[in-house]
Motif scaffolding. Structure first.
Motif, short mmCIF file in Angstrom:
data_model
loop_
_atom_site.label_atom_id
_atom_site.label_comp_id
_atom_site.label_asym_id
_atom_site.label_seq_id
_atom_site.Cartn_x
_atom_site.Cartn_y
_atom_site.Cartn_z
N GLY A 216 -1.53 0.91 -22.80
CA GLY A 216 -0.73 0.91 -22.16
C GLY A 216 -1.07 1.60 -20.72
O GLY A 216 -0.70 1.49 -19.59
N VAL A 217 -1.81 2.85 -20.92
CA VAL A 217 -2.75 3.61 -20.06
C VAL A 217 -3.50 2.56 -18.88
O VAL A 217 -3.28 2.72 -17.94
N TYR A 218 -4.23 1.60 -19.59
CA TYR A 218 -4.99 0.65 -18.84
C TYR A 218 -4.07 0.11 -17.88
O TYR A 218 -4.40 -0.49 -16.69
N LEU A 219 -3.14 -0.63 -18.59
CA LEU A 219 -2.21 -1.61 -17.78
C LEU A 219 -1.48 -0.82 -16.66
O LEU A 219 -1.38 -1.18 -15.63
N LEU A 220 -1.10 0.67 -16.90
CA LEU A 220 -0.70 1.45 -15.85
C LEU A 220 -1.55 1.65 -14.58
O LEU A 220 -1.15 1.57 -13.75
N TYR A 221 -3.03 1.79 -14.91
CA TYR A 221 -3.80 2.10 -13.85
C TYR A 221 -4.05 0.76 -13.28
O TYR A 221 -4.26 0.85 -12.06
N PHE A 222 -4.21 -0.34 -14.02
CA PHE A 222 -4.56 -1.62 -13.22
C PHE A 222 -3.20 -1.74 -12.41
O PHE A 222 -3.51 -2.44 -11.39
N GLY A 223 -1.92 -1.60 -12.79
CA GLY A 223 -0.76 -2.04 -11.92
C GLY A 223 -0.64 -1.10 -10.81
O GLY A 223 -0.57 -1.43 -9.75
N ALA A 224 -1.05 0.27 -11.00
CA ALA A 224 -1.03 1.06 -9.81
C ALA A 224 -2.00 0.68 -8.70
O ALA A 224 -1.53 0.68 -7.50
N ASN A 225 -3.21 0.37 -8.91
CA ASN A 225 -4.16 -0.17 -8.16
C ASN A 225 -3.78 -1.51 -7.52
O ASN A 225 -4.16 -1.73 -6.35
N THR A 226 -3.30 -2.43 -8.40
CA THR A 226 -2.80 -3.83 -7.71
C THR A 226 -1.61 -3.42 -6.69
O THR A 226 -1.55 -3.99 -5.71
N LEU A 227 -0.68 -2.40 -6.97
CA LEU A 227 0.30 -2.17 -5.78
C LEU A 227 -0.15 -1.46 -4.69
O LEU A 227 0.28 -1.71 -3.56
N LEU A 228 -1.21 -0.48 -5.06
CA LEU A 228 -1.79 0.20 -3.93
C LEU A 228 -2.35 -0.95 -3.01
O LEU A 228 -2.28 -0.76 -1.60
N TYR A 229 -2.76 -2.08 -3.49
CA TYR A 229 -3.67 -2.88 -2.57
C TYR A 229 -2.56 -3.84 -1.66
O TYR A 229 -2.84 -4.49 -0.97
N THR A 230 -1.28 -3.69 -2.39
CA THR A 230 -0.24 -4.26 -1.56
C THR A 230 0.24 -3.75 -0.45
O THR A 230 0.49 -4.31 0.89
N ILE A 231 -0.16 -2.38 -0.17
CA ILE A 231 -0.03 -1.64 0.88
C ILE A 231 -1.22 -1.79 1.76
O ILE A 231 -1.08 -1.99 3.03
N VAL A 232 -2.35 -1.84 1.18
CA VAL A 232 -3.56 -1.83 1.97
C VAL A 232 -3.79 -3.11 2.44
O VAL A 232 -4.09 -3.43 3.86
N VAL A 233 -3.64 -4.33 1.78
CA VAL A 233 -3.79 -5.61 2.35
C VAL A 233 -2.33 -5.97 3.31
O VAL A 233 -2.60 -6.75 4.39
N PHE A 234 -1.16 -5.92 2.94
CA PHE A 234 0.10 -6.51 3.58
C PHE A 234 0.84 -5.64 4.34
O PHE A 234 1.55 -6.01 5.52
N TYR A 235 0.53 -4.21 4.12
CA TYR A 235 1.46 -3.56 5.23
C TYR A 235 1.21 -3.79 6.71
O TYR A 235 1.93 -3.66 7.55
N PRO A 236 -0.15 -3.66 6.88
CA PRO A 236 -0.56 -4.16 8.41
C PRO A 236 0.15 -5.34 8.96
O PRO A 236 0.62 -5.02 10.15
N GLN A 237 0.42 -6.27 8.00
CA GLN A 237 1.34 -7.39 8.67
C GLN A 237 2.72 -7.26 8.76
O GLN A 237 3.25 -7.50 9.69
N LEU A 238 3.11 -6.31 7.89
CA LEU A 238 4.43 -5.88 8.18
C LEU A 238 4.68 -5.11 9.40
O LEU A 238 5.66 -5.30 10.14
N LEU A 239 3.73 -4.01 9.61
CA LEU A 239 3.76 -3.11 10.64
C LEU A 239 3.51 -4.16 12.06
O LEU A 239 4.27 -3.71 13.32
N GLU A 240 2.89 -4.93 12.04
CA GLU A 240 2.76 -5.94 13.30
C GLU A 240 4.24 -6.47 13.64
O GLU A 240 4.55 -6.79 14.73
N GLY A 241 5.12 -6.85 12.80
CA GLY A 241 6.25 -7.25 12.86
C GLY A 241 7.20 -6.26 13.64
O GLY A 241 8.22 -6.81 13.83
N VAL A 242 6.99 -5.04 13.44
CA VAL A 242 7.77 -4.06 14.16
C VAL A 242 7.23 -3.60 15.34
O VAL A 242 7.56 -2.63 15.90
#
Length: 393
Positions: A216-242
């Protein structure tokens, strides 16, 4: 060990922790320059950023096993040396394949530094001091995520090779580590844990069977890093839209995410003294659900600030909690091995994030990515709640 030397050791550990983030982040702003200077495609230029991560995933288990055999000090120092060689080599390389090979060496160095830091903290500190060191380690990661991309961007205005020189900072850190980081004698049953004498794959499976929460701890850390990179990769695209289009303006939003994580991580030891890791993780998942749901509603540059801040605050609670759980759950004579799996899980999550969430963009737009991330956060919250109830029953 004297108080002054203990403090110097902690500062070396924290400074080294920022390097694990710097490994890829410092080159982010100069990817287009690398592409044009080397005459390679965008995907090949991207490999300069991601190759070291693949090596971290592959090498970390070997680094952990070695650390369990010889202690964390020497592998940690060797990792800093490899880091400087692999990273700094880019100063004198002007072709793609040699540069890619140097990035592989860098990844090996990061694997040893990352796991070495973790086990050093486990063995040099205990109780609230360990919680504080784990929180400060995560805070240092967050601060590094803010500072190093700005440094890379600034040096990139001189030449595309100039940012590689920053990797050489690992050399003086290695010398300081030789002077300040002590040899540790490892930990045994008398330290309050238990050992598992089985080795090899059967031994690992046996540990997971007896201590299923590790998964469960490994899954938590995996999920946290996966979600972090939704910010890193996709948030700039969202910002361009505004209407936020400049690279510097976008970097400020990502910096806000890092600063928020740095603040909550720095307070981790005080928070954990008043509550528990499950509570902090629950708070983090609530913050993530709110953050990603809020991201789907962003309609102005100002409204784009709270989501990244809320996500960062949650991240600063989850990362030190994960490291603390590994220290508590892993066999005391194999903490290098089991903490190395945490590194592999995290970097795998970072790598896979755009692969998992990217296909949602053509179908649902970039806001669909954050809607899906919100659902993942709510799902994680439900899992934590169910596990909490089953334990209480």
């Amino acid at each position: 060990m004297s108080t002054s030397r203990t403090r110097a050791t902690l500062w070396v550990i924290l400074a080294s922790a920022t390097l694990t983030v710097m490994a890829g982040a410092i080159l982010g702003p100069i990817v287009p320059a690398i592409q044009s200077s080397l005459g390679v495609s965008e995907s090949r230029a991207g490999l300069i950023i991601t190759t070291h991560g693949a090596l971290i995933v592959l090498v970390s288990p070997f680094a952990g096993a070695l650390i369990d055999r010889v202690g964390p000090r020497r592998p940690f120092i060797a990792g800093l040396l490899l880091y400087a060689i692999g990273g700094g080599a880019g100063l004198g390389i002007d072709s793609f394949w040699p540069l890619l090979a140097s990035r592989a060496v860098l990844g090996v160095g990061v694997a040893f530094v990352y796991t070495g830091i973790t086990v050093l903290i486990y063995e040099l500190y205990e109780g609230q001091r360990m919680d504080r060191a784990l929180g400060l380690r995560s805070s240092a990661n967050s601060v590094g995520a803010v500072i190093w991309p700005l440094v890379g961007g600034a040096l990139g205005t001189l030449s595309w090779q100039a940012p590689f020189g920053v990797y050489l900072i690992a050399l003086p850190l290695g010398l300081l580590a030789i002077l300040t980081v002590p040899e540790t004698g490892g930990r045994s049953d008398s330290d309050g844990g238990t050992t598992d004498s089985e080795t090899g794959l059967a031994g690992v499976v046996g540990v997971f069977r007896r201590r299923p929460m590790l998964l469960g701890v490994y899954l938590l850390y995996f999920g946290a890093n996966t979600l972090l990179y939704t910010i890193v990769v996709f948030y700039p695209q969202l910002l361009e839209g505004v209407g936020v289009t400049s690279s510097f303006s976008i970097s400020l939003y990502l910096a806000a995410n890092g600063l928020a994580g740095g603040v909550s991580a720095a307070l981790y030891d005080r928070l954990i003294a008043r509550t528990s890791r499950p509570v902090l993780v629950t708070v983090a998942l609530v913050l993530w659900g709110i953050a990603f749901a809020g991201a789907t509603l962003v309609d102005s540059p100002l409204s784009a600030v709270p989501p990244v801040v809320a996500f960062g605050l949650g991240l600063g609670l989850v990362f030190p909690s994960a490291f603390g759980w590994i220290e508590a759950l892993a066999p005391v004579d194999r903490q290098g091995q089991f903490s190395s799996y945490l590194a592999s899980a995290g970097y795998t999550g970072q790598f896979i994030s755009p692969v998992v969430f990217g296909p949602l963009v053509p179908a649902f737009g970039v806001r669909g990515v954050f809607g899906a991330a919100a659902l993942v956060s709510v799902g994680g919250l439900l899992v934590v709640g169910i596990l909490g109830r089953s334990r209480a029953a």
